[in-house]
Design an enzyme around this catalytic site. Structure first.
Site, PDB file in Angstrom:
ATOM      1  N   LYS A  24      16.304 -55.667  14.693  1.00 25.56           N
ATOM      2  CA  LYS A  24      17.755 -55.845  14.635  1.00 25.56           C
ATOM      3  C   LYS A  24      18.463 -54.538  14.944  1.00 25.56           C
ATOM      4  CE  LYS A  24      19.987 -55.289  10.896  1.00 25.56           C
ATOM      5  NZ  LYS A  24      20.572 -55.324   9.541  1.00 25.56           N
ATOM      6  N   SER A  25      17.982 -53.467  14.343  1.00 24.26           N
ATOM      7  CA  SER A  25      18.641 -52.169  14.517  1.00 24.26           C
ATOM      8  C   SER A  25      18.655 -51.746  15.983  1.00 24.26           C
ATOM      9  CB  SER A  25      17.919 -51.101  13.687  1.00 24.26           C
ATOM     10  OG  SER A  25      17.948 -51.423  12.320  1.00 24.26           O
ATOM     11  N   ARG A 125      31.507 -54.589   1.621  1.00 21.07           N
ATOM     12  CA  ARG A 125      30.647 -53.457   1.950  1.00 21.07           C
ATOM     13  C   ARG A 125      31.477 -52.245   2.369  1.00 21.07           C
ATOM     14  NH1 ARG A 125      25.604 -55.280   5.524  1.00 21.07           N
ATOM     15  NH2 ARG A 125      24.981 -53.147   4.958  1.00 21.07           N
ATOM     16  N   GLN A 203      24.984 -45.710   8.907  1.00 21.09           N
ATOM     17  CA  GLN A 203      25.519 -46.435  10.061  1.00 21.09           C
ATOM     18  C   GLN A 203      26.819 -45.836  10.569  1.00 21.09           C
ATOM     19  OE1 GLN A 203      25.775 -50.569   8.996  1.00 21.09           O
ATOM     20  NE2 GLN A 203      23.563 -50.896   9.136  1.00 21.09           N
ATOM     21  N   ASP A 346      14.796 -50.255   3.106  1.00 23.55           N
ATOM     22  CA  ASP A 346      14.695 -51.697   3.369  1.00 23.55           C
ATOM     23  C   ASP A 346      13.406 -52.269   2.787  1.00 23.55           C
ATOM     24  OD1 ASP A 346      17.107 -52.027   4.586  1.00 23.55           O
ATOM     25  OD2 ASP A 346      16.343 -52.140   6.628  1.00 23.55           O
ATOM     26  N   ARG A 377      20.953 -54.628  -4.286  1.00 21.60           N
ATOM     27  CA  ARG A 377      19.521 -54.894  -4.186  1.00 21.60           C
ATOM     28  C   ARG A 377      18.730 -54.299  -5.349  1.00 21.60           C
ATOM     29  NH1 ARG A 377      18.674 -54.149   2.395  1.00 21.60           N
ATOM     30  NH2 ARG A 377      19.439 -56.234   2.940  1.00 21.60           N
ATOM     31  N   ARG A 418      16.796 -60.042   2.782  1.00 23.92           N
ATOM     32  CA  ARG A 418      15.638 -59.272   2.326  1.00 23.92           C
ATOM     33  C   ARG A 418      15.178 -59.693   0.935  1.00 23.92           C
ATOM     34  NH1 ARG A 418      14.284 -56.853   6.477  1.00 23.92           N
ATOM     35  NH2 ARG A 418      15.706 -55.717   7.850  1.00 23.92           N
TER      36      ARG A 418
END
Length: 459
Positions: A24-25, A125, A203, A346, A377, A418
């Site tokens: 994805k990245s 976020r 990011q 991750d 998470r 995830r």
């Protein structure tokens, strides 16, 4: 898939060979770079998931010409050399953090006016460090709901360097000399100077580096946070370099020279190592083996570090012609570990789901930032393992998980792909583990549970 997935407990070591989707990245980085290149760019091995589809649809909404061949996993983009075809548009980035950050940066340095909409999850976020940076160089941002968060209206700050003007934040930072008609003239190179805190998300930095060719006079980004680097930033710099753009780094400042432009017209996306690690984790906890095709040691993704963790826990990690194979130790002999996972966080959820089956405690530190991802998470680990009867000690930026035999439980996924995929590992050795709302894995790996179903049914 349905609203619940009942994980099948298996009574023997796994022996799996699988293929995983593209990263994805890397997919979303390549899409942005292609849009900023002049001319046609082809991407192979593209990930097709919710996140990448939001990126693709956003580019189309902005007027970019795309040819999408989903079965062949190929996308062709006609890039516009830093220009955005439509000067007014509305895009929807869903829950895709990379699309939200990368496209916001691009639109912030454009000459257009745009609305960026997002899912309820993405609205929570962090975005403010990027918004502040863009406003600092002249972009105009209007918050449509909560200040500091999406959705927004953004009016781009056109780079005026070609006319001799300066963006806010540009400074006389470098003097070069040239000879002209027998004498020396001094020419001032005005680069865009930025300051950025990346403690909440790297990011933000990747976004600015990726759109740096839009700033023709070059760019310097001074990092103000304690954290100055990371695995995903290194992926960004590597992809930039391969495309002809050098992003220097001296430990605190990132510098892109004047006149940078993307030259690459073909990208081959690597398999997603994050996805591969779920299958490697299954091998580790069952004493079996898993080979993930086309994953090799020269893969540039940060989650490759997880293979070293597995090796330290007693697994064998071997590279074969088809890919990397992980073989777990005999059941009961998987070792506990203590490590800082800041640079490959991750996989914190993957390790959390494996931890009950280790022979001593597992402690992960440096992961406070994952509280601000698709879900909290770190808390999700403690809460869902607690439901399954596993003792955990949750801290602000760390967690300690103690070994034990899990009990049946329904795992809440918090709309986080995830959480869903990682906790499926818990059920491979425990009867009655149910994953609630497994469809959230469509964000990055929409076929994950279909593949798991097939593998666990094989005799």
């Amino acid at each position: 898939m349905g609203e619940k997935y009942f994980v099948k407990k298996i009574d023997k070591p796994v022996c799996w060979e699988v293929e995983v989707p593209g990263s994805k990245s890397m997919t979303n980085r390549a899409l942005l770079m292609a849009a900023l290149t002049e001319g046609t760019v082809e991407l192979e091995g593209v990930l097709f998931s919710d996140d990448s589809r939001y990126f693709l649809s956003s580019l189309q909404s902005l007027g970019f010409e795309l040819t999408v061949k989903e079965i062949e996993k190929i996308v062709t983009v006609v890039g516009c050399n830093g220009e955005i075809p439509k000067k007014e548009a509305e895009i929807y980035v869903g829950s895709a953090g990379t699309a939200a950050r990368f496209l916001t940066a691009m639109l912030g340095l454009s000459d257009g006016s745009y609305v960026i909409q997002a899912s309820e999850q993405m609205k929570q976020r962090p975005m403010k460090p990027l918004f502040d940076l863009l406003e600092g160089v002249g972009a105009e941002i209007t918050y449509l709901e909560e200040e500091g968060f999406l959705p927004i209206h953004i009016r781009g700050c056109r780079n005026r360097s070609e006319e001799g003007g300066m963006l806010r934040g540009e400074k006389d930072s470098e003097v070069t000399e040239k000879k002209s008609v027998g004498k020396k003239d001094t020419e001032m190179i005005k680069e865009l100077y930025l300051e950025l805190d990346i403690s909440k998300s790297t990011q933000f930095l990747s976004a600015m580096l990726l759109i740096s060719p839009m700033v023709k006079r070059g760019m310097k980004i001074h990092i103000t946070s304690e954290k100055t680097d990371g695995s995903y930033i290194r992926i960004t710099r590597k992809m930039l370099e391969e495309a002809g753009v050098t992003a220097g780094f001296d430990g605190r400042d990132y510098t892109v020279p004047a006149g940078a432009s993307y030259k690459k017209t073909h990208y081959r996306i690597e398999p997603d190592v994050s996805a591969a690690c779920y299958f490697y984790g299954a091998a580790a906890i069952t004493g079996g083996s898993a080979l993930v095709k086309n994953v090799h040691s020269d893969n540039s993704q940060g989650d490759m570090k997880f293979l070293e963790v597995l090796r330290d826990m007693g697994c064998a990690v071997e590279e074969e012609p088809e890919g990397i194979r992980v073989t777990g130790p005999e059941v009961g002999k998987l070792k506990g570990t203590e490590l800082n996972m800041n640079d490959f966080s991750d996989q914190a959820l993957t390790l959390a789901a494996m931890a009950p089956y280790a022979n001593s405690k597992v402690r992960m530190t440096g992961i406070g930032h994952i509280r601000g991802q698709e879900s909290d998470r770190l808390h999700a680990m403690a809460a869902e393992l607690g439901k399954a009867g596993i003792c955990c000690a949750e801290e602000q930026s760390a967690i300690t998980i103690f070994p034990g035999q899990p009990k049946a439980a329904v795992i809440e996924t918090y709309e986080d792909h995830r959480v869903a995929m990682a906790f499926s590992l818990l059920g491979l050795r425990t009867e009655g583990i149910v994953i609630d709302h497994p469809d959230c894995c469509k964000k990055t790996f929409e076929e994950y549970f279909e593949i798991l179903e097939r593998l666990t049914e094989e005799k």
